[in-house]
Enzyme design. Structure first.
Site, PDB file in Angstrom:
ATOM      1  N   ASN A 127      18.918 -20.703 -53.424  1.00  9.00           N
ATOM      2  CA  ASN A 127      18.352 -19.918 -54.524  1.00  9.00           C
ATOM      3  C   ASN A 127      18.433 -18.424 -54.233  1.00  9.00           C
ATOM      4  OD1 ASN A 127      16.632 -22.021 -56.355  1.00  9.00           O
ATOM      5  ND2 ASN A 127      16.704 -22.661 -54.222  1.00  9.00           N
ATOM      6  N   THR A 128      18.177 -18.064 -52.973  1.00  6.15           N
ATOM      7  CA  THR A 128      18.127 -16.644 -52.592  1.00  6.15           C
ATOM      8  C   THR A 128      19.521 -16.011 -52.670  1.00  6.15           C
ATOM      9  OG1 THR A 128      16.406 -17.358 -51.051  1.00  6.15           O
ATOM     10  CG2 THR A 128      17.160 -15.094 -50.852  1.00  6.15           C
TER      11      THR A 128
ATOM     12  N   GLU B  59      14.725 -25.032 -39.869  1.00  5.85           N
ATOM     13  CA  GLU B  59      15.964 -24.820 -39.090  1.00  5.85           C
ATOM     14  C   GLU B  59      15.816 -25.388 -37.675  1.00  5.85           C
ATOM     15  OE1 GLU B  59      19.061 -23.076 -39.761  1.00  5.85           O
ATOM     16  OE2 GLU B  59      18.450 -23.370 -41.827  1.00  5.85           O
TER      17      GLU B  59
ATOM     18  N   GLY C 165      15.749 -14.983 -47.028  1.00  8.82           N
ATOM     19  CA  GLY C 165      14.596 -14.616 -47.860  1.00  8.82           C
ATOM     20  C   GLY C 165      14.040 -13.232 -47.609  1.00  8.82           C
TER      21      GLY C 165
ATOM     22  N   THR D 197      16.117 -24.370 -51.120  1.00 10.12           N
ATOM     23  CA  THR D 197      16.771 -25.648 -50.820  1.00 10.12           C
ATOM     24  C   THR D 197      16.356 -26.239 -49.475  1.00 10.12           C
ATOM     25  OG1 THR D 197      18.692 -24.426 -49.996  1.00 10.12           O
ATOM     26  CG2 THR D 197      18.754 -25.196 -52.279  1.00 10.12           C
ATOM     27  N   HIS D 198      15.682 -25.466 -48.650  1.00  5.78           N
ATOM     28  CA  HIS D 198      15.153 -26.032 -47.404  1.00  5.78           C
ATOM     29  C   HIS D 198      13.959 -26.978 -47.669  1.00  5.78           C
ATOM     30  CE1 HIS D 198      17.477 -22.873 -45.397  1.00  5.78           C
ATOM     31  NE2 HIS D 198      17.200 -23.427 -44.229  1.00  5.78           N
TER      32      HIS D 198
HETATM   33  N1  DGL Z   1      17.620 -22.080 -48.646  1.00  2.00           N
HETATM   34  C1  DGL Z   1      17.444 -20.823 -49.229  1.00  2.00           C
HETATM   35  C2  DGL Z   1      17.017 -20.842 -50.682  1.00  2.00           C
HETATM   36  O1  DGL Z   1      17.276 -21.797 -51.384  1.00  2.00           O
HETATM   37  C3  DGL Z   1      16.883 -19.648 -48.502  1.00  2.00           C
HETATM   38  C4  DGL Z   1      16.202 -19.787 -47.221  1.00  2.00           C
HETATM   39  C5  DGL Z   1      16.210 -18.482 -46.465  1.00  2.00           C
HETATM   40  O2  DGL Z   1      17.193 -18.262 -45.770  1.00  2.00           O
HETATM   41  O3  DGL Z   1      15.264 -17.687 -46.587  1.00  2.00           O
HETATM   42  O4  DGL Z   1      16.440 -19.917 -51.167  1.00  2.00           O
END
Ligand code: DGL
Length: 263
Positions: A75-76, A153, A44, A186-187
């Site tokens: 998403n990122t 995490e 992010g 997605t987290h």
């Molecule tokens: N899980 C990731 C997303 O869907 C990004 C989390 C990250 O690494 O900042 O955006």
């Protein structure tokens, strides 16, 4: 490429396992390869160039292990890298993901939708285009959530630090009158139990995991790559600490598994 080949799925870390679960539910016969780039999380706050480079390396790794399709369960990474990967691998079925603006705009009764996502996603031209297309009749309030991914995490899904940070992020959205919150990273689906404690029951949560699994099913059918029956396996790789992911898998994935190293 044969239908028994695995599906490659990756994320900056453990977040994409929320998508992997949807894939397993929808396509139980498919074997899965999952890469958590936890050695470089969070994406992010990283530059698009850095994320593109990581995404290329991970994709090469998954293809070298026979992946027949690719899911960017992040998403990122999707905003930074999906176009580049589609250009490099024009014949590979690739599914990216984006915040669920369309279903949220349909669902809201108050006309105000909140988006929890990373700064990378919220700053992107792809996200701006998504709003232009689907959020014409609603007000959208965005909220970047620095620090949240790191806690997830670390397996801190319920602790005090996570609760305090999360309520700091959702309170302004509630104050704006949001009745629908998009989990645009997605987290965050792993925080649904905590969110249920923090939000009034009238607030709906939406994410895109299930839609991504449906899209993947459709693409596999289109390419004649859908596997009819198992036995299905799931292999996990991380650029972070394998022992850490092994400890989290029973909670995040619902099963134990050995975790291998990805550099
Ligand atoms: N899980 C990731 C997303 O869907 C990004 C989390 C990250 O690494 O900042 O955006």
């Amino acid at each position: 490429m044969t239908d028994v080949a695995p599906i490659g799925v990756f994320d900056s870390g453990v977040g994409g396992i929320s998508v992997l679960r949807e894939i397993r539910t929808r396509l139980p016969a498919e074997s899965l390869l999952y890469v958590a780039d936890s050695g470089h999380v969070p994406y992010g706050e990283k530059t698009p160039e850095f994320i593109r480079e990581r995404s290329r390396r991970i994709t090469e790794f998954l293809l070298a292990r026979g992946a027949k399709a690719l899911v960017l369960a992040c998403n990122t990474a999707t905003v930074a890298a999906v176009a580049d990967l589609r250009e490099r691998y024009p014949r590979l079925p690739i599914v990216g993901m984006e915040p669920a603006v369309k279903p949220a705009a349909r669902a809201t009764r108050s006309g105000v939708v909140g988006v929890l996502a990373t700064s990378g996603t919220l700053k992107s031209a792809k996200f701006a285009a998504l709003l232009d297309r689907f959020a014409t009749d609603v007000r959208v309030v965005t909220q970047p959530c620095p620090g949240l991914v790191e806690l997830i995490e670390a397996g801190e899904l319920q602790g005090e630090a996570t609760r305090a940070l999360l309520s700091r992020y959702v309170e302004p959205l509630l104050a704006e009158g949001c009745d629908t919150l998009i989990l645009g990273c997605t987290h965050y689906p792993f925080l649904r139990p905590l969110l249920a404690q923090l939000l009034p029951p009238s607030v709906a949560l939406v994410d895109t995991g299930e839609a991504v699994a449906r899209r993947l099913e459709h693409l596999l059918d289109e390419h004649g790559l859908r596997r009819a029956e198992g036995p299905a396996s799931a292999r996990f790789f991380t650029s972070g600490d394998p022992a850490m992911l092994e400890a989290l898998l029973p909670v995040l994935w619902g099963e134990r598994s050995e975790v291998e190293t990805f550099a």
